[in-house]
Design an enzyme around this catalytic site. Structure first.
Site, PDB file in Angstrom:
ATOM      1  N   GLY A  53      34.978  39.744  44.242  1.00  0.00           N
ATOM      2  CA  GLY A  53      35.902  40.225  43.231  1.00  0.00           C
ATOM      3  C   GLY A  53      36.011  41.722  43.020  1.00  0.00           C
ATOM      4  CD1 TRP A  55      38.174  45.518  47.555  1.00  0.00           C
ATOM      5  CD2 TRP A  55      40.111  45.010  48.546  1.00  0.00           C
ATOM      6  NE1 TRP A  55      38.197  46.154  48.767  1.00  0.00           N
ATOM      7  CE2 TRP A  55      39.362  45.862  49.400  1.00  0.00           C
ATOM      8  CE3 TRP A  55      41.347  44.541  48.970  1.00  0.00           C
ATOM      9  CZ2 TRP A  55      39.838  46.270  50.656  1.00  0.00           C
ATOM     10  CZ3 TRP A  55      41.816  44.948  50.214  1.00  0.00           C
ATOM     11  CH2 TRP A  55      41.077  45.801  51.044  1.00  0.00           C
ATOM     12  CG  ASP A  92      42.152  26.776  53.314  1.00  0.00           C
ATOM     13  OD1 ASP A  92      42.561  27.894  53.701  1.00  0.00           O
ATOM     14  OD2 ASP A  92      41.679  25.931  54.105  1.00  0.00           O
ATOM     15  CE  LYS A 154      37.141  42.370  55.901  1.00  0.00           C
ATOM     16  NZ  LYS A 154      35.880  42.432  55.150  1.00  0.00           N
TER      17      LYS A 154
END
Length: 199
Positions: A53, A55, A92, A154
């Site tokens: 958490g 970010w 998901d 990323k």
């Protein structure tokens, strides 16, 4: 397997813990924000692969009183990450149900993703899995960003970052790779940043 030195808290980890962030990754986002001006007051932010958490915490601080953050992860956020401006969805990212819920809370002015695959030790396999995650995040951005919005994701270096960057250039005015100073020296992660969504 990572070496023992990789697991030791470094300067960035200690700094994060001192400031109350659950992970050192916050400084990567903070550096990208300083360089690319990702955040401003009133933003609607989507944080994909958000746990634990850091970010999300940074986004909540930087989006101002009128901003809001939607965060998604298979794992729960750290107990310290909470706000009336936050909607956390546990599930998901590949699930159509989760995607539908995320879309219903959009559109977003910024999509960020620090998700990483479960690593195997094979750089080739891990890079391919990371590329798939980055492409998934990009598909969320393509579908849910508002015009002029920004994106940061990323990705593990291994060739796939060029493919994703090429796709980003089709609908961002600017798209480039950037490796923040806070990345571990031995890490082969980097970040792709897309600015001014124009699709």
């Amino acid at each position: 397997m990572p070496s023992n030195s990789y697991k030791k808290p470094d300067f960035w980890s200690k700094k994060a813990f001192e400031k109350g962030y659950p992970a050192r990754s916050v400084w990567k986002l903070e550096e990208m924000d300083r360089k690319f001006s990702l955040f401003r007051d009133g933003l609607s932010v989507l944080d994909l692969g958000a746990a634990p958490g850091s970010w999300t915490m940074y986004a909540l601080e930087r989006c101002g009183k009128s901003g809001r953050v939607v965060s998604v992860d298979l794992s729960p956020l750290s107990a310290s990450v909470s706000s009336e401006k936050l909607c956390f969805l546990q599930g998901d990212l590949y699930s159509p149900g989760i995607r539908g819920e995320v879309k219903s809370r959009g559109p977003y002015s910024l999509v960020i993703c620090d998700a990483a695959p479960a690593t195997t030790g094979s750089r080739t396999v891990d890079a391919l899995r990371s590329e798939a995650l980055a492409e998934l995040a990009l598909s969320y951005a393509e579908e849910m960003l508002e015009k002029g919005g920004n994106f940061a994701v990323k990705i593990f270096q291994g060739g796939g970052e060029r493919n994703v960057l090429s796709k980003m250039k089709a609908f961002f005015s600017s798209a480039r790779a950037f490796k923040p100073e806070a990345c571990r020296r031995e890490s082969f992660e980097t970040y792709l940043v897309g600015l001014d969504f124009n699709k």
